[in-house]
Motif scaffolding. Structure first.
Motif, mmCIF file in Angstrom:
data_model
loop_
_atom_site.group_PDB
_atom_site.id
_atom_site.type_symbol
_atom_site.label_atom_id
_atom_site.label_comp_id
_atom_site.label_asym_id
_atom_site.label_seq_id
_atom_site.Cartn_x
_atom_site.Cartn_y
_atom_site.Cartn_z
ATOM 1 N N ASN A 55 8.824 -17.502 31.437
ATOM 2 C CA ASN A 55 9.583 -16.868 32.467
ATOM 3 C C ASN A 55 9.034 -16.774 33.916
ATOM 4 O OD1 ASN A 55 11.598 -16.234 30.722
ATOM 5 N ND2 ASN A 55 10.454 -14.486 29.872
ATOM 6 N N SER A 105 7.814 -23.691 33.202
ATOM 7 C CA SER A 105 7.995 -22.533 34.131
ATOM 8 C C SER A 105 7.166 -21.359 32.974
ATOM 9 C CB SER A 105 9.366 -22.121 34.029
ATOM 10 O OG SER A 105 9.804 -22.803 35.210
ATOM 11 N N GLU A 106 5.792 -21.720 32.834
ATOM 12 C CA GLU A 106 5.112 -20.880 31.757
ATOM 13 C C GLU A 106 3.564 -20.980 32.266
ATOM 14 O OE1 GLU A 106 6.221 -22.080 27.688
ATOM 15 O OE2 GLU A 106 4.443 -23.679 27.582
ATOM 16 N N SER A 122 9.402 -19.025 36.902
ATOM 17 C CA SER A 122 10.134 -20.233 37.126
ATOM 18 C C SER A 122 9.280 -21.131 38.163
ATOM 19 C CB SER A 122 11.277 -19.957 38.066
ATOM 20 O OG SER A 122 12.104 -20.797 38.567
ATOM 21 N N LYS A 123 9.068 -22.384 37.760
ATOM 22 C CA LYS A 123 8.369 -23.291 38.420
ATOM 23 C C LYS A 123 6.973 -22.786 38.862
ATOM 24 C CE LYS A 123 12.808 -25.606 39.819
ATOM 25 N NZ LYS A 123 13.417 -26.117 41.029
ATOM 26 N N VAL A 124 6.188 -22.296 37.958
ATOM 27 C CA VAL A 124 5.044 -21.753 38.224
ATOM 28 C C VAL A 124 3.862 -22.814 38.939
ATOM 29 C CG1 VAL A 124 3.965 -22.082 35.750
ATOM 30 C CG2 VAL A 124 2.950 -20.329 37.481
ATOM 31 N N ALA A 150 5.311 -18.100 41.339
ATOM 32 C CA ALA A 150 6.735 -18.683 40.616
ATOM 33 C C ALA A 150 7.526 -19.190 41.854
ATOM 34 C CB ALA A 150 7.217 -17.590 40.052
ATOM 35 N N GLY A 186 10.151 -21.283 41.909
ATOM 36 C CA GLY A 186 11.671 -21.051 41.720
ATOM 37 C C GLY A 186 12.148 -19.812 42.182
ATOM 38 N N LEU A 219 4.075 -26.218 35.286
ATOM 39 C CA LEU A 219 5.195 -26.149 36.020
ATOM 40 C C LEU A 219 6.736 -26.575 35.380
ATOM 41 C CD1 LEU A 219 6.530 -26.172 39.152
ATOM 42 C CD2 LEU A 219 5.790 -28.635 39.181
#
Length: 78
Positions: free
Chosen positions: A28, A10-11, A30-32, A48, A50, A7
């Motif tokens: 890439n 973001s990956e 976002s906030k996974v 994601a 985000g 998180l």
């Protein structure tokens, strides 16, 4: 292989549990939050939060195949 949502970075991190090694990181996302592997489809699904999206990856190459919109703050998959 084990796919882990990172998180803060973001990956998604792909780990070979037999070799005890990181195979790759997939950026890439976002906030996974959530990650779900479906071996029968050879796909990995990740949320994601985000971007309010579900990201679809190829299980073997980790290429991003598609992104689909979700509702607000998708934090898991089942």
């Amino acid at each position: 292989m084990l796919f882990i949502a990172h998180l803060g970075a973001s990956e998604v991190v792909e780990v070979d549990v037999h070799a005890h090694a990181v195979v790759r990181t997939i950026p890439n996302m976002s906030k996974v939050h959530g990650v779900l592997v479906v071996p029968a489809l050879q796909r990995v699904f990740a949320t994601a939060t985000g971007d309010n999206q579900m990201v679809i990856l190829d299980e073997h190459t980790s290429a991003i195949l598609n992104r689909a919109p979700t509702g607000a703050y998708p934090d898991g998959l089942a």
